[in-house]
Scaffold this motif. Sequence first.
Motif, PDB file in Angstrom:
ATOM      1  N   GLY A 202      55.794  19.068  77.424  1.00  0.00           N
ATOM      2  CA  GLY A 202      54.727  19.942  77.915  1.00  0.00           C
ATOM      3  C   GLY A 202      53.576  20.081  76.935  1.00  0.00           C
ATOM      4  N   CYS A 203      53.875  20.050  75.636  1.00  0.00           N
ATOM      5  CA  CYS A 203      52.798  20.292  74.652  1.00  0.00           C
ATOM      6  C   CYS A 203      52.269  18.991  74.064  1.00  0.00           C
ATOM      7  CB  CYS A 203      53.269  21.230  73.549  1.00  0.00           C
ATOM      8  SG  CYS A 203      54.634  20.594  72.584  1.00  0.00           S
ATOM      9  N   GLY A 204      52.945  17.883  74.338  1.00  0.00           N
ATOM     10  CA  GLY A 204      52.426  16.584  73.922  1.00  0.00           C
ATOM     11  C   GLY A 204      52.531  16.304  72.426  1.00  0.00           C
ATOM     12  N   LEU A 205      53.290  17.128  71.700  1.00  0.00           N
ATOM     13  CA  LEU A 205      53.419  16.894  70.255  1.00  0.00           C
ATOM     14  C   LEU A 205      54.310  15.698  69.973  1.00  0.00           C
ATOM     15  CD1 LEU A 205      54.069  20.266  68.360  1.00  0.00           C
ATOM     16  CD2 LEU A 205      52.137  18.705  68.111  1.00  0.00           C
ATOM     17  N   ASP A 206      54.041  15.001  68.875  1.00  0.00           N
ATOM     18  CA  ASP A 206      55.012  14.029  68.383  1.00  0.00           C
ATOM     19  C   ASP A 206      55.191  14.263  66.884  1.00  0.00           C
ATOM     20  OD1 ASP A 206      52.757  13.047  67.263  1.00  0.00           O
ATOM     21  OD2 ASP A 206      52.741  11.147  68.323  1.00  0.00           O
ATOM     22  N   TYR A 207      56.021  13.483  66.251  1.00  0.00           N
ATOM     23  CA  TYR A 207      56.315  13.702  64.828  1.00  0.00           C
ATOM     24  C   TYR A 207      56.925  12.437  64.275  1.00  0.00           C
ATOM     25  CZ  TYR A 207      61.014  14.179  66.761  1.00  0.00           C
ATOM     26  OH  TYR A 207      62.185  13.948  67.443  1.00  0.00           O
ATOM     27  N   VAL A 208      57.010  12.356  62.954  1.00  0.00           N
ATOM     28  CA  VAL A 208      57.785  11.267  62.359  1.00  0.00           C
ATOM     29  C   VAL A 208      58.945  11.884  61.594  1.00  0.00           C
ATOM     30  CG1 VAL A 208      55.926   9.560  62.194  1.00  0.00           C
ATOM     31  CG2 VAL A 208      56.291  11.135  60.307  1.00  0.00           C
ATOM     32  N   VAL A 209      59.982  11.083  61.406  1.00  0.00           N
ATOM     33  CA  VAL A 209      61.151  11.638  60.719  1.00  0.00           C
ATOM     34  C   VAL A 209      60.740  12.020  59.301  1.00  0.00           C
ATOM     35  CG1 VAL A 209      62.878  10.505  62.134  1.00  0.00           C
ATOM     36  CG2 VAL A 209      61.995   9.305  60.139  1.00  0.00           C
ATOM     37  N   GLY A 210      61.296  13.144  58.832  1.00  0.00           N
ATOM     38  CA  GLY A 210      60.889  13.707  57.535  1.00  0.00           C
ATOM     39  C   GLY A 210      60.015  14.933  57.729  1.00  0.00           C
ATOM     40  N   ASP A 211      59.305  15.009  58.876  1.00  0.00           N
ATOM     41  CA  ASP A 211      58.467  16.190  59.146  1.00  0.00           C
ATOM     42  C   ASP A 211      59.347  17.410  59.414  1.00  0.00           C
ATOM     43  OD1 ASP A 211      56.267  14.558  58.988  1.00  0.00           O
ATOM     44  OD2 ASP A 211      55.879  14.478  61.155  1.00  0.00           O
ATOM     45  N   SER A 212      58.729  18.583  59.312  1.00  0.00           N
ATOM     46  CA  SER A 212      59.429  19.827  59.657  1.00  0.00           C
ATOM     47  C   SER A 212      58.759  20.465  60.871  1.00  0.00           C
ATOM     48  CB  SER A 212      59.371  20.820  58.498  1.00  0.00           C
ATOM     49  OG  SER A 212      59.918  20.250  57.359  1.00  0.00           O
ATOM     50  N   PHE A 213      59.482  21.406  61.465  1.00  0.00           N
ATOM     51  CA  PHE A 213      59.000  22.070  62.677  1.00  0.00           C
ATOM     52  C   PHE A 213      58.809  23.542  62.345  1.00  0.00           C
ATOM     53  CE2 PHE A 213      59.883  22.911  67.408  1.00  0.00           C
ATOM     54  CZ  PHE A 213      58.727  22.271  67.819  1.00  0.00           C
ATOM     55  N   GLY A 214      57.623  24.053  62.615  1.00  0.00           N
ATOM     56  CA  GLY A 214      57.334  25.465  62.354  1.00  0.00           C
ATOM     57  C   GLY A 214      57.609  26.286  63.600  1.00  0.00           C
ATOM     58  N   ILE A 215      58.304  27.393  63.409  1.00  0.00           N
ATOM     59  CA  ILE A 215      58.685  28.259  64.534  1.00  0.00           C
ATOM     60  C   ILE A 215      58.113  29.655  64.316  1.00  0.00           C
ATOM     61  CG2 ILE A 215      60.656  29.418  65.651  1.00  0.00           C
ATOM     62  CD1 ILE A 215      61.085  26.584  66.126  1.00  0.00           C
ATOM     63  N   PHE A 216      57.408  30.166  65.312  1.00  0.00           N
ATOM     64  CA  PHE A 216      57.013  31.573  65.296  1.00  0.00           C
ATOM     65  C   PHE A 216      58.056  32.349  66.094  1.00  0.00           C
ATOM     66  CE2 PHE A 216      53.037  29.700  64.037  1.00  0.00           C
ATOM     67  CZ  PHE A 216      52.451  30.659  63.228  1.00  0.00           C
ATOM     68  N   ALA A 217      58.902  33.076  65.369  1.00  0.00           N
ATOM     69  CA  ALA A 217      59.971  33.820  66.044  1.00  0.00           C
ATOM     70  C   ALA A 217      59.474  35.213  66.414  1.00  0.00           C
ATOM     71  CB  ALA A 217      61.173  33.921  65.113  1.00  0.00           C
ATOM     72  N   ARG A 218      60.261  35.890  67.222  1.00  0.00           N
ATOM     73  CA  ARG A 218      59.933  37.283  67.564  1.00  0.00           C
ATOM     74  C   ARG A 218      61.042  38.194  67.056  1.00  0.00           C
ATOM     75  NH1 ARG A 218      58.423  34.495  72.179  1.00  0.00           N
ATOM     76  NH2 ARG A 218      60.408  34.905  73.198  1.00  0.00           N
ATOM     77  N   ASN A 219      60.675  39.375  66.665  1.00  0.00           N
ATOM     78  CA  ASN A 219      61.658  40.329  66.164  1.00  0.00           C
ATOM     79  C   ASN A 219      62.612  40.775  67.273  1.00  0.00           C
ATOM     80  OD1 ASN A 219      60.995  40.722  63.350  1.00  0.00           O
ATOM     81  ND2 ASN A 219      59.048  41.571  64.074  1.00  0.00           N
ATOM     82  N   GLU A 220      63.772  41.248  66.849  1.00  0.00           N
ATOM     83  CA  GLU A 220      64.789  41.687  67.808  1.00  0.00           C
ATOM     84  C   GLU A 220      64.383  43.039  68.399  1.00  0.00           C
ATOM     85  OE1 GLU A 220      69.064  43.408  68.442  1.00  0.00           O
ATOM     86  OE2 GLU A 220      67.934  43.781  66.622  1.00  0.00           O
ATOM     87  N   GLN A 376      54.865  20.407  60.888  1.00  0.00           N
ATOM     88  CA  GLN A 376      54.362  20.393  59.506  1.00  0.00           C
ATOM     89  C   GLN A 376      54.642  19.012  58.932  1.00  0.00           C
ATOM     90  OE1 GLN A 376      53.061  23.120  57.452  1.00  0.00           O
ATOM     91  NE2 GLN A 376      52.684  21.455  56.010  1.00  0.00           N
ATOM     92  N   LYS A 377      53.553  18.263  58.687  1.00  0.00           N
ATOM     93  CA  LYS A 377      53.707  16.912  58.134  1.00  0.00           C
ATOM     94  C   LYS A 377      54.441  16.987  56.810  1.00  0.00           C
ATOM     95  CE  LYS A 377      52.161  13.330  60.126  1.00  0.00           C
ATOM     96  NZ  LYS A 377      53.465  13.457  60.739  1.00  0.00           N
ATOM     97  N   ALA A 378      55.348  16.055  56.589  1.00  0.00           N
ATOM     98  CA  ALA A 378      56.064  16.035  55.311  1.00  0.00           C
ATOM     99  C   ALA A 378      55.107  15.647  54.199  1.00  0.00           C
ATOM    100  CB  ALA A 378      57.206  15.041  55.389  1.00  0.00           C
ATOM    101  N   ASP A 379      55.310  16.245  53.032  1.00  0.00           N
ATOM    102  CA  ASP A 379      54.497  15.905  51.861  1.00  0.00           C
ATOM    103  C   ASP A 379      55.385  15.059  50.947  1.00  0.00           C
ATOM    104  OD1 ASP A 379      52.571  15.904  49.895  1.00  0.00           O
ATOM    105  OD2 ASP A 379      53.100  17.877  49.120  1.00  0.00           O
ATOM    106  N   GLY A 380      55.352  13.743  51.143  1.00  0.00           N
ATOM    107  CA  GLY A 380      56.166  12.869  50.289  1.00  0.00           C
ATOM    108  C   GLY A 380      57.643  12.927  50.625  1.00  0.00           C
ATOM    109  N   PHE A 381      57.980  12.935  51.897  1.00  0.00           N
ATOM    110  CA  PHE A 381      59.395  12.848  52.290  1.00  0.00           C
ATOM    111  C   PHE A 381      59.453  12.007  53.561  1.00  0.00           C
ATOM    112  CE2 PHE A 381      63.460  14.286  54.040  1.00  0.00           C
ATOM    113  CZ  PHE A 381      64.250  14.240  52.905  1.00  0.00           C
ATOM    114  N   ALA A 382      59.692  10.719  53.382  1.00  0.00           N
ATOM    115  CA  ALA A 382      59.626   9.808  54.533  1.00  0.00           C
ATOM    116  C   ALA A 382      60.480   8.581  54.270  1.00  0.00           C
ATOM    117  CB  ALA A 382      58.176   9.377  54.755  1.00  0.00           C
ATOM    118  N   LEU A 383      60.849   7.901  55.332  1.00  0.00           N
ATOM    119  CA  LEU A 383      61.565   6.635  55.190  1.00  0.00           C
ATOM    120  C   LEU A 383      60.694   5.653  54.418  1.00  0.00           C
ATOM    121  CD1 LEU A 383      63.140   6.109  58.740  1.00  0.00           C
ATOM    122  CD2 LEU A 383      64.388   6.152  56.566  1.00  0.00           C
ATOM    123  N   PRO A 384      61.317   4.723  53.676  1.00  0.00           N
ATOM    124  CA  PRO A 384      60.501   3.729  52.970  1.00  0.00           C
ATOM    125  C   PRO A 384      59.710   2.882  53.963  1.00  0.00           C
ATOM    126  CG  PRO A 384      62.861   3.284  52.687  1.00  0.00           C
ATOM    127  CD  PRO A 384      62.756   4.547  53.461  1.00  0.00           C
TER     128      PRO A 384
END
Length: 535
Positions: A202-220, A376-384
């Motif tokens: 639905g959001c059309g995002l892609d990523y490469v391995v090594g990247d992280s995913f940012g989550i905006f959570a909601r309080n209980e 969140q793009k990885a900063d120096g963490f990726a497959l060779p």
Amino acid sequence: MNQMTPPPKIEIIPWNAPFSDAQRSWLNGFFAGLLSTNGAAPVSAEQGAAVLHGPTGEGDDGQAPWHDQTIPIADRMKLAEGRPLRKRMMAAMAQQDCGQCGYNCNDYSEAIASRAEARLNLCVPGGKETARMLKALHEELEKAPTPSPGAALSASVAVPAAAVQPGRSRDNPVAATFVSRCLLNKTGSQKETWHIDFDLNGCGLDYVVGDSFGIFARNELGLVDQIIALLGASHTIEVNGKTLREALTDDVSLSPAPDSLFELLSFITGGAKREKARALAQGDDPDGDAETLDVMAALQKFSGVRPHPEAFVEALEPLQPRLYSISSSHNATPGKLSLTVDCVRYVVGKRKRLGLASTFLAERIHPGDQVKVYVQKADGFALPQDPATPIIMIGPGTGIAPFRAFLLDRKATGAPGKNRLFFGHQRSDCDFFYAEELKAMKASGLLTRLSLAWSRDGDKKFYVQDRMREVGREVWTWLAEGACLYVCGDAKRMAKDVERALVDIVAQFGARTTDEAVLFVGELKKKGRFQQDVY
Ligand SMILES: Cc1cc2nc3c(=O)[nH]c(=O)nc-3n(C[C@H](O)[C@H](O)[C@H](O)COP(=O)(O)OP(=O)(O)OC[C@H]3O[C@@H](n4cnc5c(N)ncnc54)[C@H](O)[C@@H]3O)c2cc1C
Ligand SMILES: NC(=O)c1ccc[n+]([C@@H]2O[C@H](COP(=O)([O-])OP(=O)(O)OC[C@H]3O[C@@H](n4cnc5c(N)ncnc54)[C@H](OP(=O)(O)O)[C@@H]3O)[C@@H](O)[C@H]2O)c1
């Protein structure tokens, strides 16, 4: 306990010289480097990682000896004494380069110092200590003359390309669909770790391995309602164009009570309560409980002091996103994204405390729900780059996440390089994440070697680094063949201990002195052959 042999240290600085342990250790490394390399660059692995390529001069030699997440903030600030403000700001950061603030530690401080970034509270692992120190340092900045437009303090300020592309920064999240969760631990485990799936179609995002995913959570909601009751307010009262209940659920952190809340409480009360609130606002700990005071506990401590809901919300910190290493591969399963999340729950006094985002993912969202996210793009963490390069992955606990992604990616792309995984956790029978999948990868030949370490199966702790030492000769052979090495997971202890084991392996099987082995590992880092994703 694990019987580890620490690398022999060269002691050049006398033990009674007026330096902290961290300073003495850095100076010893520095002088050892000078002596062993006839004046060439310093040698320790930390220093290798700590060389900055930013501007030098003004007391800045381009080094960042404080860039080590295991050094306490007071020692980091001492190591940065006499350096330019932007470097002291960097020393105030938690040194994890974790990306949660949207920068690495150096770039975040450069951005603040050049006035490109006004927010001083983005360093999640640094918490209140970092925020307080940055506030103090920022006062120096405010006194300094404003640089003329365009004359940034540093050319290396990397203000994130942020906002420009939706879903590519914390400043511009998009909505992804939560699909499902599945518990990875079996009965008997003391852990609660979830495999989480999102649908990105639905959001059309892609990523490469090594990247992280940012989550905006909601309080209980339960916590939110208890806080509203303590305020004696109606949850429908309007604050910033929302109901109080919505504002407290979606917009503000209810975790550590910020200094500004204690300030507010001190303004609206008197006598001993006022003194106490003022002390807490200044970072003092009059009753020895400051560490345990989240927003609700602060209101309970000052019961009867009821701030106006609007002022209350204003005094709280904005809700920060949390990052998770992506444990799937877009090449293998386009549009799908997986996470491996350890659930944070603990008890203080009689009250159960919930980690915000991990429990949000574990129990507060339902299949089909939309969640605000970003990659969140990885900063120096990726497959060779070369798919034939062998890789050694070391990831205990949730540290396995990016390595599952690496393996799935190498399978999907048919990468011919050898793959070796060191995984460990508490118990083999209930904490072996992705066991069937990993065994199948091993059977198919994709996973060339799988080495396991169970810390609580036997009488003594046994960790991934102990297993690495056992097969040290093979690890060395792989390195000699050009392997890249990766570590993911706990930043505070595991990552350092793994690095120390690596130094020992290089020394023993690579026939080097410890100093040479430290230099070798430092070189691996500089060449991008030793990468870390630690938190
Ligand atoms: C680049 C990166 C990648 C990451 N990848 C992963 C991953 O793959 N999987 C994963 O699970 N996590 C990962 N994390 C960690 C994750 O971002 C969160 O920090 C973690 O899930 C906790 O967040 P939370 O919101 O649930 O808890 P929070 O609300 O942030 O609470 C956590 C805080 O609670 C306090 N706390 C926790 N336990 C106790 C206790 N027993 N006693 C007292 N206080 C305590 C501590 O102050 C702790 O910092 C990653 C972090 C980074 C930076
Ligand atoms: N109180 C907290 O805030 C808290 C508690 C747990 C985890 N965490 C953090 O939460 C994150 C996720 O934790 P996780 O679920 O991935 O697992 P984890 O708690 O990091 O544990 C994974 C495995 O690593 C072992 N381990 C502990 N110390 C180690 C060391 N020095 N070297 C190598 N291995 C070591 C653990 O053993 P043992 O546990 O048997 O020693 C366990 O077998 C990490 O960042 C961790 O630091 C925080």
